[in-house]
Design an enzyme around this catalytic site. Structure first.
Site, short mmCIF file in Angstrom:
data_model
loop_
_atom_site.label_atom_id
_atom_site.label_comp_id
_atom_site.label_asym_id
_atom_site.label_seq_id
_atom_site.Cartn_x
_atom_site.Cartn_y
_atom_site.Cartn_z
N GLY A 1 17.84 6.55 -15.97
CA GLY A 1 16.76 7.21 -16.68
C GLY A 1 15.92 8.11 -15.81
N ASP B 1 12.29 -6.57 -7.60
CA ASP B 1 11.51 -6.84 -8.81
C ASP B 1 10.08 -6.45 -8.45
OD1 ASP B 1 9.92 -7.93 -10.83
OD2 ASP B 1 11.20 -9.69 -11.09
N ASN C 1 7.85 4.13 -10.69
CA ASN C 1 8.51 4.48 -11.95
C ASN C 1 8.99 3.27 -12.75
OD1 ASN C 1 10.33 6.37 -13.73
ND2 ASN C 1 11.72 4.84 -12.88
N TYR D 1 2.47 -2.31 -23.97
CA TYR D 1 2.93 -1.15 -23.21
C TYR D 1 1.81 -0.12 -23.11
CZ TYR D 1 5.93 2.88 -22.02
OH TYR D 1 6.49 3.98 -21.43
N LYS E 1 -0.01 1.14 -19.64
CA LYS E 1 0.01 2.54 -19.21
C LYS E 1 -1.40 3.11 -19.11
CE LYS E 1 4.46 3.13 -18.75
NZ LYS E 1 5.04 3.27 -17.40
N ILE F 1 11.69 11.19 -23.96
CA ILE F 1 12.69 11.74 -23.05
C ILE F 1 14.03 11.07 -23.33
CG2 ILE F 1 13.30 12.14 -20.65
CD1 ILE F 1 10.71 13.52 -21.38
N THR G 1 16.53 9.14 -22.45
CA THR G 1 16.86 8.13 -21.45
C THR G 1 17.56 6.95 -22.12
OG1 THR G 1 14.76 6.97 -21.73
CG2 THR G 1 14.83 8.74 -20.07
N PRO G 2 18.20 6.08 -21.34
CA PRO G 2 18.81 4.88 -21.93
C PRO G 2 17.84 4.04 -22.75
CG PRO G 2 19.65 5.19 -19.73
CD PRO G 2 18.56 6.22 -19.91
#
Length: 252
Positions: A18, A59, A86, A151, A155, A186, A188-189
């Site tokens: 990603g 991790d 990231n 999430y 963020k 985006i 990404t996976p």
């Protein structure tokens, strides 16, 4: 222009796929020596092999592993100029659905992972004469999405923490800039899985994109490269959407 980060050493977390993979590739293309970490070492190693970099298992929730990773960067290269925090994941849950366990997991990966990265990278970056920290936030921290409460909270914390770190480094005269990027959708996976097409990548066309189009990982990596380079010397404490106008556009 080539060699925009030549001679610099970069550490990128979540570099196996990603956005992280694209960041590693772009930085390496422009001359950086890249150390990438990921919880999936085999995938990370494949990326490292393709760019002439180094892969480490990590991790980001593990404080001790952060100390070890930074020590390994110093052993390998003697310096650190660029840190890209990231690594992340997303769990789709509303405030009613989200368990305390999942809330804490998201905070640990995103917020604690970024905190540890900045905290333990600083001494080596100071020793190296300065550098650039790039923290990955999200447009989810700017807009209201009912299904990603943890999430979004994580963020948002990264955005605020980035400003604090930027001002601290500037006040101390460390020569270290710290900025946050806020990608929108985006290709990404992670986005593929969310869209119900796991493993089915859709090509992103070149040129200007229509509203609501997905961007390519390289669109984010290009901004990572800019912030990592000396070209961005006058930018610190910034939060920059990379979202094709998503945040700017009124929605009714």
């Amino acid at each position: 222009m080539t060699g925009r980060v030549a001679g610099k050493v970069a550490l990128v977390t979540g570099g196996a796929m990603g956005l992280g993979k694209a960041d590693c590739e772009r930085l390496a293309e422009e001359g950086a020596k890249v150390v990438l970490t990921d919880i999936d070492l085999s995938k990370a190693q494949a990326v490292a092999d393709s760019i002439g970099g180094t892969a480490l298992a990590q991790d980001v929730r593990d404080e001790q592993r952060w100390k070890e990773a930074i020590a390994e960067v110093e052993r390998l290269h003697g310096r650190l100029d660029i840190l890209v925090n990231n690594a992340g994941n997303v769990i789709f849950e509303s405030i009613e659905d989200c368990s305390a366990e999942n809330f804490r997991l998201q905070m640990a990966i995103h917020v604690e992972g970024t905190f540890f990265g900045c905290k333990y990278a600083l001494p080596l970056m100071i020793k190296s004469g300065g550098g650039s920290i790039i923290n990955m936030a999200s447009t989810a921290s700017l807009m209201g999405y009912g299904t990603i409460v943890a999430y979004s909270a994580a963020k948002g914390a990264i955005r605020s923490m980035t400003k604090s770190i930027a001002m601290h480094c500037q006040d101390k005269g460390y020569g270290i800039r710290c900025n946050a990027l806020m990608p929108g959708g985006i290709e990404t996976p992670m986005v593929q899985a969310i869209s119900g097409r796991a493993g089915q990548e859709q090509p992103v066309p070149s040129g200007a994109l229509p509203a609501d189009a997905l961007g390519a990982p390289r669109d984010v990596a290009n901004m990572v490269l800019y912030l990592a380079s000396d070209e961005a010397r006058f930018l610190t404490g910034m939060e920059i959407p990379i979202d094709n106008g998503l945040y700017a556009r009124p929605h009714h």
